[in-house]
Design a protein around this motif. Structure first.
Motif, mmCIF file in Angstrom:
data_model
loop_
_atom_site.group_PDB
_atom_site.id
_atom_site.type_symbol
_atom_site.label_atom_id
_atom_site.label_comp_id
_atom_site.label_asym_id
_atom_site.label_seq_id
_atom_site.Cartn_x
_atom_site.Cartn_y
_atom_site.Cartn_z
ATOM 1 N N HIS A 1 -31.739 22.431 19.243
ATOM 2 C CA HIS A 1 -31.879 23.177 17.994
ATOM 3 C C HIS A 1 -32.235 22.212 16.862
ATOM 4 O O HIS A 1 -32.103 20.985 16.984
ATOM 5 C CB HIS A 1 -30.586 23.933 17.654
ATOM 6 N N PHE A 2 -32.684 22.778 15.756
ATOM 7 C CA PHE A 2 -33.039 21.993 14.566
ATOM 8 C C PHE A 2 -32.883 22.889 13.347
ATOM 9 O O PHE A 2 -33.351 24.034 13.349
ATOM 10 C CB PHE A 2 -34.481 21.488 14.665
ATOM 11 N N MET B 1 -37.430 31.622 29.323
ATOM 12 C CA MET B 1 -37.611 30.809 28.121
ATOM 13 C C MET B 1 -37.292 31.664 26.898
ATOM 14 O O MET B 1 -37.834 32.752 26.742
ATOM 15 C CB MET B 1 -39.044 30.311 28.004
ATOM 16 N N LEU B 2 -36.443 31.129 26.053
ATOM 17 C CA LEU B 2 -36.085 31.846 24.832
ATOM 18 C C LEU B 2 -36.098 30.883 23.658
ATOM 19 O O LEU B 2 -35.474 29.819 23.707
ATOM 20 C CB LEU B 2 -34.693 32.478 24.971
ATOM 21 N N GLY B 3 -36.823 31.261 22.616
ATOM 22 C CA GLY B 3 -36.796 30.542 21.356
ATOM 23 C C GLY B 3 -36.486 31.534 20.251
ATOM 24 O O GLY B 3 -37.089 32.611 20.196
ATOM 25 N N TYR B 4 -35.539 31.191 19.397
ATOM 26 C CA TYR B 4 -35.183 32.126 18.333
ATOM 27 C C TYR B 4 -34.751 31.372 17.080
ATOM 28 O O TYR B 4 -34.486 30.161 17.118
ATOM 29 C CB TYR B 4 -34.095 33.100 18.780
ATOM 30 N N ALA B 5 -34.714 32.088 15.980
ATOM 31 C CA ALA B 5 -34.305 31.533 14.697
ATOM 32 C C ALA B 5 -33.077 32.279 14.207
ATOM 33 O O ALA B 5 -33.017 33.511 14.269
ATOM 34 C CB ALA B 5 -35.433 31.652 13.685
ATOM 35 N N THR C 1 -32.658 27.648 7.942
ATOM 36 C CA THR C 1 -32.806 28.366 9.212
ATOM 37 C C THR C 1 -32.601 27.404 10.381
ATOM 38 O O THR C 1 -33.111 26.276 10.372
ATOM 39 C CB THR C 1 -34.186 29.015 9.322
ATOM 40 N N ASP C 2 -31.867 27.829 11.377
ATOM 41 C CA ASP C 2 -31.670 27.045 12.599
ATOM 42 C C ASP C 2 -32.575 27.613 13.682
ATOM 43 O O ASP C 2 -32.476 28.797 14.032
ATOM 44 C CB ASP C 2 -30.210 27.114 13.045
ATOM 45 N N VAL C 3 -33.500 26.780 14.205
ATOM 46 C CA VAL C 3 -34.349 27.222 15.313
ATOM 47 C C VAL C 3 -33.752 26.681 16.612
ATOM 48 O O VAL C 3 -33.336 25.527 16.687
ATOM 49 C CB VAL C 3 -35.813 26.769 15.131
ATOM 50 N N VAL C 4 -33.714 27.548 17.620
ATOM 51 C CA VAL C 4 -32.967 27.253 18.844
ATOM 52 C C VAL C 4 -33.857 27.478 20.070
ATOM 53 O O VAL C 4 -34.634 28.434 20.114
ATOM 54 C CB VAL C 4 -31.718 28.157 18.957
ATOM 55 N N MET C 5 -33.726 26.596 21.039
ATOM 56 C CA MET C 5 -34.401 26.713 22.327
ATOM 57 C C MET C 5 -33.360 26.883 23.411
ATOM 58 O O MET C 5 -32.375 26.132 23.473
ATOM 59 C CB MET C 5 -35.216 25.450 22.605
ATOM 60 N N ASP D 1 -45.205 19.921 13.321
ATOM 61 C CA ASP D 1 -44.670 20.361 14.608
ATOM 62 C C ASP D 1 -43.167 20.150 14.645
ATOM 63 O O ASP D 1 -42.688 19.041 14.390
ATOM 64 C CB ASP D 1 -45.344 19.582 15.735
ATOM 65 N N ILE D 2 -42.419 21.216 14.930
ATOM 66 C CA ILE D 2 -40.985 21.100 15.181
ATOM 67 C C ILE D 2 -40.796 21.027 16.689
ATOM 68 O O ILE D 2 -40.975 22.026 17.394
ATOM 69 C CB ILE D 2 -40.204 22.293 14.607
ATOM 70 N N PRO D 3 -40.456 19.845 17.217
ATOM 71 C CA PRO D 3 -40.307 19.713 18.670
ATOM 72 C C PRO D 3 -38.856 19.939 19.099
ATOM 73 O O PRO D 3 -37.947 19.215 18.703
ATOM 74 C CB PRO D 3 -40.739 18.268 18.919
ATOM 75 N N LEU D 4 -38.629 20.929 19.918
ATOM 76 C CA LEU D 4 -37.331 21.137 20.545
ATOM 77 C C LEU D 4 -37.454 20.773 22.016
ATOM 78 O O LEU D 4 -38.463 21.074 22.649
ATOM 79 C CB LEU D 4 -36.890 22.604 20.410
#
Length: 443
Positions: free
Chosen positions: A308-309, A331-335, A371-375, A286-289
């Motif tokens: 982000h992570f 709500m927006l989540g993107y890579a 890759t940077d995942v962003v919330m 699990d990647i928790p943002l």
């Protein structure tokens, strides 16, 4: 003199052909545009496919839509709520996910025309057979069923409660869990519920018969999660090759978040587990943002929270689970891939706390190393937000109460290369340590 028109004359044949083509086209447009829409031929199949899972006897919805009589008297309501897309309750605008509850524009048009024409039944003999739903659990009889030992009393008012209840699993050997269903007995007061397993026995010692207080973690380590329930959620199904291990003799620990309703209530939540003999060939992480830095002034229409992570190894994203409370709006989540390409992981333009769930991708989303995942969550704390629980708006901060706010986006991923599992786990552990900083999630 002009050329005579006769049956053998090509000009007459062309004229007749053109008239026939226009007539047929008009008839097609007439029927497609609104004539002949009936429950038996057009409407029943749409409702059975997209609505009946909730709108059925003993379902989560307040009324059934399995018969013409049940449906016809609500034709206008069905037209309204499907036209404004509040029903079926499907929040993501993009991308596409498994088990989407989304009507097409054509289906919405059919329901609207049917209502406008007086909801005709058509030929009852032509109505398709309604879907069959098992009594009780949505997935049928479970392999293991457990329930809180006794009903728990929730007072009429006061602060929200986080309560843990222990139920021994009593399984003699390790089992692999393929699915979990949860049924709160009183959805008016259950904000959400989480199911853990305890292999230490410490939770059993703390439960005196009516549970124990447990905000945050369930009070033991390791806290091995099995599944969760939120309003609108479907039963949890693990990917076929990633079942969850339930240890022999483990205690099931149910953590329930209660929100007082204004009158005394009781609840006795139950859970159902489904096993498989298939062992996992992969392991998900699990990647928790998220962030606890939430302090929203009254009247602020566009308060943003971000996190982000950077993923150190190549992974496949298999699912995503967003969470906030009432005044979150967008709500927006993107890579952001290493080459600069941006890929949307989820976008919910009109968040609704009453309809939240984990979403599974139709196909794994490959995210290369780096890759940077962003919330990015946006909150509307104005009087113009119809879901704002405060009138007039008040300052809202991070907190455990339903009328507080939260910001969380969990991305379930599987390393592309099994040998990268430890490196990813180590990086995620480091993120958690940096985030908590002694207490609470922070950016």
């Amino acid at each position: 003199m002009g050329q005579a028109l006769s049956p053998a004359n090509p000009s007459l044949s062309n004229l007749r052909h053109n008239i026939l083509v226009h007539l047929l086209g008009w008839l097609v447009a007439f029927w497609a545009g609104g004539a002949g829409v009936t429950y038996s031929h057009d409407v029943a199949a749409i409702l059975y496919r997209q609505c009946a899972a909730c709108h059925r006897p003993n379902g989560v919805a307040p009324f059934s839509l399995l018969t013409y009589q049940e449906t016809a008297k609500r034709a206008a309501l069905i037209s309204t709520v499907t036209h404004n897309r509040s029903m079926p309750p499907w929040l993501p605008a993009e991308p596409h996910f498994k088990d989407e509850r989304r009507l097409s524009d054509a289906e919405i048009s059919i329901l609207s025309r049917w209502a406008a024409q007086g909801a005709p039944e058509g030929n009852p003999a032509a109505t398709p057979a309604p879907p069959h739903f098992p009594d009780g659990w949505q997935l049928g009889p479970p392999d293991l069923e457990a329930q809180m030992a006794a009903a728990y009393d929730i007072p009429a008012d006061g602060p929200d409660e986080y309560r843990c209840f222990v139920e021994p699993s009593q399984i003699p050997r390790d089992r692999w869990v393929r699915a979990v269903d949860m049924q709160p007995a009183n959805r008016r007061v259950v904000h959400h519920a989480l199911l853990f397993q305890d292999i230490t026995g410490s939770a059993r010692q703390r439960d005196t018969g009516s549970g124990y207080e447990c905000f945050g973690t369930p009070g033991f380590l390791p806290a091995r999660g099995l599944a969760g329930w939120t309003p609108g959620a479907l039963p949890f199904r693990a990917p076929d090759d990633i079942p969850i291990l339930l240890h022999a003799g483990a205690d099931l620990v149910l953590q329930v978040h209660y929100h007082p309703s204004g009158k005394p209530e009781t609840d006795r939540t139950a859970v159902a587990l489904y096993f498989t003999d298939r062992k996992p060939t992969r392991q998900a992480l699990d990647i928790p943002l998220g962030s606890s830095r939430i302090d929203i002034p009254p009247g602020d229409r566009s308060y943003k929270v971000t996190d982000h992570f950077t993923i150190p190894v190549a992974v496949d994203a298999i699912g995503i689970n967003p969470h906030a409370h009432y005044i979150c709006k967008d709500m927006l989540g993107y890579a952001v891939l290493p080459n600069g390409t941006r890929r949307t992981l989820i976008h919910i333009p009109d968040w609704n706390f009453s309809w939240q769930q984990e979403y599974l991708y139709n196909a794994p989303v490959r995210l290369p190393a780096g890759t940077d995942v962003v919330m990015e969550f946006t909150y509307d704390n104005s009087g113009g937000n119809p879901r704002n629980p405060n009138h007039p708006p008040q300052r809202v901060v991070w907190g455990p109460s339903t009328t507080d706010e939260m910001a969380g986006l969990h991305i379930a991923v599987v390393p592309v290369h099994a040998e990268d599992q430890e490196d990813l786990a180590s990086a995620l552990w480091g993120k958690m340590i940096r985030a908590t900083g002694g207490g609470g999630l922070r950016k």
